[in-house]
Design an enzyme around this catalytic site. Structure first.
Site, mmCIF file in Angstrom:
data_model
loop_
_atom_site.group_PDB
_atom_site.id
_atom_site.type_symbol
_atom_site.label_atom_id
_atom_site.label_comp_id
_atom_site.label_asym_id
_atom_site.label_seq_id
_atom_site.Cartn_x
_atom_site.Cartn_y
_atom_site.Cartn_z
ATOM 1 N N HIS A 51 0.879 -1.325 0.036
ATOM 2 C CA HIS A 51 -0.401 0.360 0.309
ATOM 3 C C HIS A 51 1.161 1.227 -0.151
ATOM 4 C CE1 HIS A 51 -2.666 2.941 1.529
ATOM 5 N NE2 HIS A 51 -4.159 1.875 0.560
ATOM 6 N N PHE A 52 1.193 1.484 -1.159
ATOM 7 C CA PHE A 52 1.744 1.354 -2.249
ATOM 8 C C PHE A 52 3.123 1.381 -2.046
ATOM 9 C CE2 PHE A 52 -2.790 3.364 -2.035
ATOM 10 C CZ PHE A 52 -3.171 2.592 -2.234
#
Length: 150
Positions: A51-52
Site C-alpha cells: 500500500h503502495f
C-alpha cells in the site's frame, strides 16, 4: 508529574501485538478523559509492502485503528476500576474525514477526547496530526465487553 504510557504499559492494556499494535506511547493524559498517542511510522511497516510500494501511504483504516487504540489506552487510565481489564470493541465510526496522507518518516499525534459515556458504552472525538497538519478525524464509539483479556 505527567502520566505517560510507554510500550510496556501499552502491552498490559491492549491485546494487540505487532504488526497490529499501532501506538508507541501516550502523553498529555487527563486520566480517563483525553490524551495524545504517538506512532512513529517507519518504512519497515508491513502494510507499505502492498500500500503502495512505489508511493507508500499509510491506510486510512489503520489510522482509525490507531485512534481507537489510543482511546482505549486513555480510558484505561480512569480511576473507575469497575471495568478495568475488559476487552473494548469498536462499535462505530462517524464523521470520518481523511485530509492528508501519512508516509514513512511521519510521526502521528493521535489526539482523543471522551465526549460521552453511558455504562459500558463510550464515544470519543479523535484526530490524527502530523506536525500541525490534520490527516484524519472521526467520532468513535466503543463498548467494554465484560470479557477479561487473556
Amino acid at each position: 508529574m505527567e502520566k505517560v504510557l510507554y510500550i510496556d504499559d501499552i502491552k498490559k492494556v491492549l491485546p494487540h501485538r505487532y504488526p497490529f499494535l499501532l501506538v508507541d506511547r501516550v502523553i498529555d493524559i487527563v486520566p480517563g478523559q483525553s490524551g495524545t498517542g504517538i506512532k512513529n511510522v517507519t518504512a519497515n511497516e508491513e502494510f507499505f509492502q502492498g500500500h503502495f510500494p512505489a508511493s507508500p501511504v499509510m491506510p486510512g483504516v489503520l489510522m482509525l485503528e490507531a485512534m481507537a487504540q489510543t482511546a482505549v489506552l486513555v480510558g484505561s487510565t480512569s480511576d473507575d476500576d469497575s471495568l478495568k481489564g475488559q476487552i473494548v470493541f469498536l462499535t462505530g465510526i462517524d464523521e470520518a474525514k481523511f485530509k492528508n496522507q501519512v508516509i514513512p518518516g511521519d510521526q502521528l499525534h493521535i489526539k482523543v477526547e471522551k465526549v460521552a459515556q453511558r455504562g459500558a458504552f463510550e464515544k470519543w472525538k479523535a484526530a490524527v496530526y502530523v506536525d500541525d497538519k490534520l490527516c484524519v478525524s472521526a467520532v468513535l464509539s466503543a463498548m467494554k465487553s465484560g470479557k477479561t483479556q487473556l
